[in-house]
Design a protein around this motif. Sequence first.
Motif, PDB file in Angstrom:
ATOM      1  N   GLN A 135      54.891 -11.176  -0.890  1.00 31.08           N
ATOM      2  CA  GLN A 135      55.077 -11.307   0.558  1.00 31.08           C
ATOM      3  C   GLN A 135      56.333 -10.570   1.017  1.00 31.08           C
ATOM      4  O   GLN A 135      56.338  -9.919   2.070  1.00 31.08           O
ATOM      5  CB  GLN A 135      55.130 -12.779   0.948  1.00 31.08           C
ATOM      6  CG  GLN A 135      53.800 -13.490   0.746  1.00 31.08           C
ATOM      7  CD  GLN A 135      53.907 -15.003   0.875  1.00 31.08           C
ATOM      8  OE1 GLN A 135      54.906 -15.535   1.322  1.00 31.08           O
ATOM      9  NE2 GLN A 135      52.846 -15.685   0.465  1.00 31.08           N
TER      10      GLN A 135
ATOM     11  N   PRO B 101      55.657 -15.288  -3.264  1.00 29.17           N
ATOM     12  CA  PRO B 101      56.679 -14.952  -2.272  1.00 29.17           C
ATOM     13  C   PRO B 101      57.268 -13.563  -2.528  1.00 29.17           C
ATOM     14  O   PRO B 101      57.729 -12.901  -1.614  1.00 29.17           O
ATOM     15  CB  PRO B 101      57.730 -16.051  -2.420  1.00 29.17           C
ATOM     16  CG  PRO B 101      57.497 -16.653  -3.759  1.00 29.17           C
ATOM     17  CD  PRO B 101      56.051 -16.445  -4.081  1.00 29.17           C
TER      18      PRO B 101
ATOM     19  N   ASP C 124      55.601  -6.846   0.990  1.00 30.64           N
ATOM     20  CA  ASP C 124      54.817  -6.516   2.178  1.00 30.64           C
ATOM     21  C   ASP C 124      55.692  -6.481   3.433  1.00 30.64           C
ATOM     22  O   ASP C 124      55.566  -5.582   4.268  1.00 30.64           O
ATOM     23  CB  ASP C 124      53.676  -7.513   2.370  1.00 30.64           C
ATOM     24  CG  ASP C 124      52.606  -7.405   1.297  1.00 30.64           C
ATOM     25  OD1 ASP C 124      52.590  -6.399   0.543  1.00 30.64           O
ATOM     26  OD2 ASP C 124      51.779  -8.331   1.200  1.00 30.64           O
ATOM     27  N   GLN C 125      56.585  -7.454   3.567  1.00 26.80           N
ATOM     28  CA  GLN C 125      57.493  -7.501   4.714  1.00 26.80           C
ATOM     29  C   GLN C 125      58.396  -6.267   4.730  1.00 26.80           C
ATOM     30  O   GLN C 125      58.590  -5.640   5.774  1.00 26.80           O
ATOM     31  CB  GLN C 125      58.339  -8.770   4.669  1.00 26.80           C
ATOM     32  CG  GLN C 125      59.375  -8.848   5.776  1.00 26.80           C
ATOM     33  CD  GLN C 125      60.277 -10.067   5.636  1.00 26.80           C
ATOM     34  OE1 GLN C 125      59.903 -11.071   5.040  1.00 26.80           O
ATOM     35  NE2 GLN C 125      61.475  -9.961   6.176  1.00 26.80           N
TER      36      GLN C 125
END
Length: 107
Positions: free
Chosen positions: A39, A36, A42-43
């Motif tokens: 992630q 997470p 990346d977000q």
Amino acid sequence: MPDAAALPPQSAQIAASVAVVVPDAVLAAAIKAASPHVQLIDQRMREMIRESYDLETELKYARFGVGAAMGMYSPSIDEIQEITVYGEFVESVRQWGRAERAKLGLI
């Protein structure tokens, strides 16, 4: 874990099982896919780019690049300048992402 961090005291059984692991490419890819934290990085990268460039503009620059690479389009001097500024900005965001993943031990 940061290099300067120390684990709190552990039972002998746990302490004996703790080891430094250098992930190979397969393990690193699996961790990146499941993490997470990755992630979120990346977000945040996407958000940083979207603050400056909308998707339509990115697609336009991609079309310019593909057309130029295939010899089907010759961008103007102004378009080349726009693409250069965009490319430098995106690469700075990607470098930020690589630095954040490196903090997690994922390069």
